[in-house]
Scaffold this motif. Structure first.
Motif, PDB file in Angstrom:
ATOM      1  N   VAL A  53      68.585  18.816  27.154  1.00 39.00           N
ATOM      2  CA  VAL A  53      68.868  18.610  25.740  1.00 39.00           C
ATOM      3  C   VAL A  53      67.830  19.377  24.945  1.00 39.00           C
ATOM      4  O   VAL A  53      66.650  19.291  25.201  1.00 39.00           O
ATOM      5  N   SER A  54      68.281  20.161  23.987  1.00 38.09           N
ATOM      6  CA  SER A  54      67.371  21.019  23.242  1.00 38.09           C
ATOM      7  C   SER A  54      66.578  20.230  22.217  1.00 38.09           C
ATOM      8  O   SER A  54      66.757  19.034  22.046  1.00 38.09           O
ATOM      9  N   VAL A  55      65.757  20.960  21.502  1.00 39.03           N
ATOM     10  CA  VAL A  55      64.850  20.347  20.542  1.00 39.03           C
ATOM     11  C   VAL A  55      65.603  19.565  19.475  1.00 39.03           C
ATOM     12  O   VAL A  55      65.227  18.468  19.119  1.00 39.03           O
ATOM     13  N   ASP A  56      66.690  20.117  18.941  1.00 36.85           N
ATOM     14  CA  ASP A  56      67.405  19.403  17.892  1.00 36.85           C
ATOM     15  C   ASP A  56      68.618  18.648  18.433  1.00 36.85           C
ATOM     16  O   ASP A  56      69.493  18.271  17.695  1.00 36.85           O
ATOM     17  N   SER A  57      68.682  18.429  19.729  1.00 39.50           N
ATOM     18  CA  SER A  57      69.675  17.588  20.386  1.00 39.50           C
ATOM     19  C   SER A  57      71.104  18.078  20.194  1.00 39.50           C
ATOM     20  O   SER A  57      72.011  17.284  19.985  1.00 39.50           O
ATOM     21  N   LEU A  58      71.319  19.377  20.277  1.00 35.44           N
ATOM     22  CA  LEU A  58      72.665  19.931  20.218  1.00 35.44           C
ATOM     23  C   LEU A  58      73.015  20.546  21.558  1.00 35.44           C
ATOM     24  O   LEU A  58      72.164  21.134  22.211  1.00 35.44           O
ATOM     25  N   GLN A  59      74.276  20.412  21.960  1.00 32.39           N
ATOM     26  CA  GLN A  59      74.786  21.084  23.140  1.00 32.39           C
ATOM     27  C   GLN A  59      76.123  21.692  22.782  1.00 32.39           C
ATOM     28  O   GLN A  59      76.793  21.218  21.867  1.00 32.39           O
ATOM     29  N   THR A  60      76.512  22.733  23.498  1.00 29.75           N
ATOM     30  CA  THR A  60      77.802  23.341  23.229  1.00 29.75           C
ATOM     31  C   THR A  60      78.639  23.380  24.497  1.00 29.75           C
ATOM     32  O   THR A  60      78.114  23.424  25.603  1.00 29.75           O
ATOM     33  N   LEU A  61      79.935  23.342  24.312  1.00 31.12           N
ATOM     34  CA  LEU A  61      80.901  23.488  25.394  1.00 31.12           C
ATOM     35  C   LEU A  61      82.080  24.222  24.793  1.00 31.12           C
ATOM     36  O   LEU A  61      82.863  23.640  24.053  1.00 31.12           O
ATOM     37  N   GLY A  62      82.154  25.518  25.058  1.00 29.97           N
ATOM     38  CA  GLY A  62      83.201  26.313  24.429  1.00 29.97           C
ATOM     39  C   GLY A  62      82.966  26.344  22.930  1.00 29.97           C
ATOM     40  O   GLY A  62      81.908  26.730  22.462  1.00 29.97           O
ATOM     41  N   ASP A  63      83.972  25.911  22.163  1.00 30.92           N
ATOM     42  CA  ASP A  63      83.816  25.881  20.709  1.00 30.92           C
ATOM     43  C   ASP A  63      83.399  24.508  20.204  1.00 30.92           C
ATOM     44  O   ASP A  63      83.325  24.279  19.007  1.00 30.92           O
ATOM     45  N   LEU A  64      83.121  23.559  21.118  1.00 30.40           N
ATOM     46  CA  LEU A  64      82.692  22.217  20.730  1.00 30.40           C
ATOM     47  C   LEU A  64      81.171  22.128  20.731  1.00 30.40           C
ATOM     48  O   LEU A  64      80.503  22.721  21.567  1.00 30.40           O
ATOM     49  N   THR A  65      80.635  21.381  19.788  1.00 32.71           N
ATOM     50  CA  THR A  65      79.207  21.104  19.734  1.00 32.71           C
ATOM     51  C   THR A  65      79.018  19.608  19.813  1.00 32.71           C
ATOM     52  O   THR A  65      79.700  18.851  19.124  1.00 32.71           O
ATOM     53  N   PHE A  66      78.096  19.164  20.655  1.00 34.67           N
ATOM     54  CA  PHE A  66      77.805  17.743  20.813  1.00 34.67           C
ATOM     55  C   PHE A  66      76.464  17.454  20.167  1.00 34.67           C
ATOM     56  O   PHE A  66      75.448  18.006  20.559  1.00 34.67           O
ATOM     57  N   ARG A  67      76.465  16.575  19.165  1.00 31.32           N
ATOM     58  CA  ARG A  67      75.235  16.180  18.469  1.00 31.32           C
ATOM     59  C   ARG A  67      74.850  14.786  18.932  1.00 31.32           C
ATOM     60  O   ARG A  67      75.619  13.843  18.813  1.00 31.32           O
ATOM     61  N   LEU A  68      73.660  14.661  19.452  1.00 28.86           N
ATOM     62  CA  LEU A  68      73.188  13.371  19.944  1.00 28.86           C
ATOM     63  C   LEU A  68      73.109  12.368  18.803  1.00 28.86           C
ATOM     64  O   LEU A  68      72.513  12.655  17.766  1.00 28.86           O
ATOM     65  N   TYR A  69      73.720  11.204  19.001  1.00 30.49           N
ATOM     66  CA  TYR A  69      73.641  10.132  18.010  1.00 30.49           C
ATOM     67  C   TYR A  69      72.659   9.067  18.478  1.00 30.49           C
ATOM     68  O   TYR A  69      71.765   8.670  17.742  1.00 30.49           O
ATOM     69  N   LYS A  70      72.822   8.596  19.721  1.00 27.38           N
ATOM     70  CA  LYS A  70      71.950   7.529  20.196  1.00 27.38           C
ATOM     71  C   LYS A  70      71.927   7.491  21.716  1.00 27.38           C
ATOM     72  O   LYS A  70      72.943   7.668  22.363  1.00 27.38           O
ATOM     73  N   ARG A  71      70.751   7.253  22.262  1.00 28.13           N
ATOM     74  CA  ARG A  71      70.581   7.023  23.706  1.00 28.13           C
ATOM     75  C   ARG A  71      70.366   5.536  23.941  1.00 28.13           C
ATOM     76  O   ARG A  71      69.937   4.821  23.046  1.00 28.13           O
ATOM     77  N   LYS A  72      70.635   5.110  25.154  1.00 24.13           N
ATOM     78  CA  LYS A  72      70.451   3.707  25.567  1.00 24.13           C
ATOM     79  C   LYS A  72      71.175   2.736  24.638  1.00 24.13           C
ATOM     80  O   LYS A  72      70.655   1.682  24.285  1.00 24.13           O
ATOM     81  N   ALA A  73      72.374   3.108  24.222  1.00 27.23           N
ATOM     82  CA  ALA A  73      73.208   2.220  23.408  1.00 27.23           C
ATOM     83  C   ALA A  73      74.003   1.327  24.345  1.00 27.23           C
ATOM     84  O   ALA A  73      74.413   1.757  25.427  1.00 27.23           O
ATOM     85  N   HIS A  74      74.223   0.093  23.936  1.00 26.39           N
ATOM     86  CA  HIS A  74      74.975  -0.839  24.769  1.00 26.39           C
ATOM     87  C   HIS A  74      76.453  -0.745  24.413  1.00 26.39           C
ATOM     88  O   HIS A  74      76.827  -0.921  23.261  1.00 26.39           O
ATOM     89  N   ALA A  75      77.269  -0.474  25.421  1.00 22.70           N
ATOM     90  CA  ALA A  75      78.711  -0.374  25.221  1.00 22.70           C
ATOM     91  C   ALA A  75      79.407  -1.497  25.988  1.00 22.70           C
ATOM     92  O   ALA A  75      79.025  -1.836  27.107  1.00 22.70           O
ATOM     93  N   SER A  76      80.430  -2.064  25.370  1.00 21.78           N
ATOM     94  CA  SER A  76      81.252  -3.076  26.021  1.00 21.78           C
ATOM     95  C   SER A  76      82.699  -2.645  25.894  1.00 21.78           C
ATOM     96  O   SER A  76      82.991  -1.571  25.380  1.00 21.78           O
ATOM     97  N   TYR A  77      83.629  -3.488  26.376  1.00 23.32           N
ATOM     98  CA  TYR A  77      85.036  -3.101  26.250  1.00 23.32           C
ATOM     99  C   TYR A  77      85.863  -4.247  25.696  1.00 23.32           C
ATOM    100  O   TYR A  77      85.472  -5.404  25.734  1.00 23.32           O
ATOM    101  N   TYR A  78      87.026  -3.877  25.143  1.00 22.59           N
ATOM    102  CA  TYR A  78      87.936  -4.827  24.526  1.00 22.59           C
ATOM    103  C   TYR A  78      88.556  -5.755  25.561  1.00 22.59           C
ATOM    104  O   TYR A  78      88.908  -5.324  26.652  1.00 22.59           O
ATOM    105  N   HIS A  79      88.760  -6.981  25.184  1.00 16.44           N
ATOM    106  CA  HIS A  79      89.498  -7.927  26.015  1.00 16.44           C
ATOM    107  C   HIS A  79      90.990  -7.623  25.886  1.00 16.44           C
ATOM    108  O   HIS A  79      91.448  -7.082  24.883  1.00 16.44           O
ATOM    109  N   ASN A  80      91.749  -7.965  26.908  1.00 15.15           N
ATOM    110  CA  ASN A  80      93.198  -7.700  26.900  1.00 15.15           C
ATOM    111  C   ASN A  80      93.941  -8.448  25.798  1.00 15.15           C
ATOM    112  O   ASN A  80      95.044  -8.063  25.431  1.00 15.15           O
ATOM    113  N   LYS A  81      93.343  -9.512  25.250  1.00 16.17           N
ATOM    114  CA  LYS A  81      94.036 -10.281  24.205  1.00 16.17           C
ATOM    115  C   LYS A  81      94.247  -9.462  22.928  1.00 16.17           C
ATOM    116  O   LYS A  81      95.076  -9.798  22.100  1.00 16.17           O
TER     117      LYS A  81
END
Length: 165
Positions: A52-80
């Motif tokens: 990851v570069s100094v300003d937290s940008l990465q590229t893939l083709g014409d897409l650029t990924f800007r880092l928003y947050k590391r070590k974020a907790h993700a969960s998932y929706y219940h089927n209800k």
């Protein structure tokens, strides 16, 4: 005095450490250093945190990924919630790649990467939430299971990146 000297020495080593990574960055037309990675278009490969570069940008083709947050907790929706309307007005489907976030505008595309195993998915924000303290993002069940290292867990630590075109 000894503690202060040690602290200054550690700060200097850390600065040298960061400068070592910026030497491997390439300059893009906007003048921002960007590290190009060899990720597949499916984005199922791992992301090397050292690339990851100094300003937290990465590229893939014409897409650029800007880092928003590391070590974020993700969960998932219940089927209800399957088939019910989301905050954006669309019907929720646990088999699609969607997510709920408190701040991102609806339609924002995010790359979510599991920090344990490096698997990642691209999701679209179409709902608000999660409303549990300590959780950053809710994923659809399909997106969560695609990146989960333990299918029985209810949440994982992820890196959130905003996809910019």
């Amino acid at each position: 005095m000894r503690q202060r000297t040690t602290l200054i020495l550690l700060a200097g080593i850390f600065a040298l450490f960061l400068n070592g990574f910026s030497l491997h960055a390439q300059t893009v037309e906007k003048g921002k250093p960007v590290v190009k990675t060899a990720l597949s278009p499916v984005v199922q490969d791992s992301i090397n945190p050292l690339q990851v570069s100094v300003d937290s940008l990465q590229t893939l083709g014409d897409l650029t990924f800007r880092l928003y947050k590391r070590k974020a907790h993700a969960s998932y929706y219940h089927n209800k919630f399957n088939g019910k309307r989301t905050a954006s007005g669309k019907r929720f489907d646990n088999n699609k790649y969607t997510a709920a976030h408190r701040k991102f505008p609806f339609g924002t595309k995010l790359r979510i990467t599991n920090e344990t195993n490096g698997k990642s998915v691209i999701v679209e924000v179409n709902d608000r939430g999660p409303f549990t303290k300590g959780r950053e993002i809710d994923l659809s069940r399909r997106a969560f299971m695609d990146i989960a290292h333990n299918k029985n867990s209810g949440y994982v630590d992820v890196t959130i990146e905003v996809i910019e075109r």
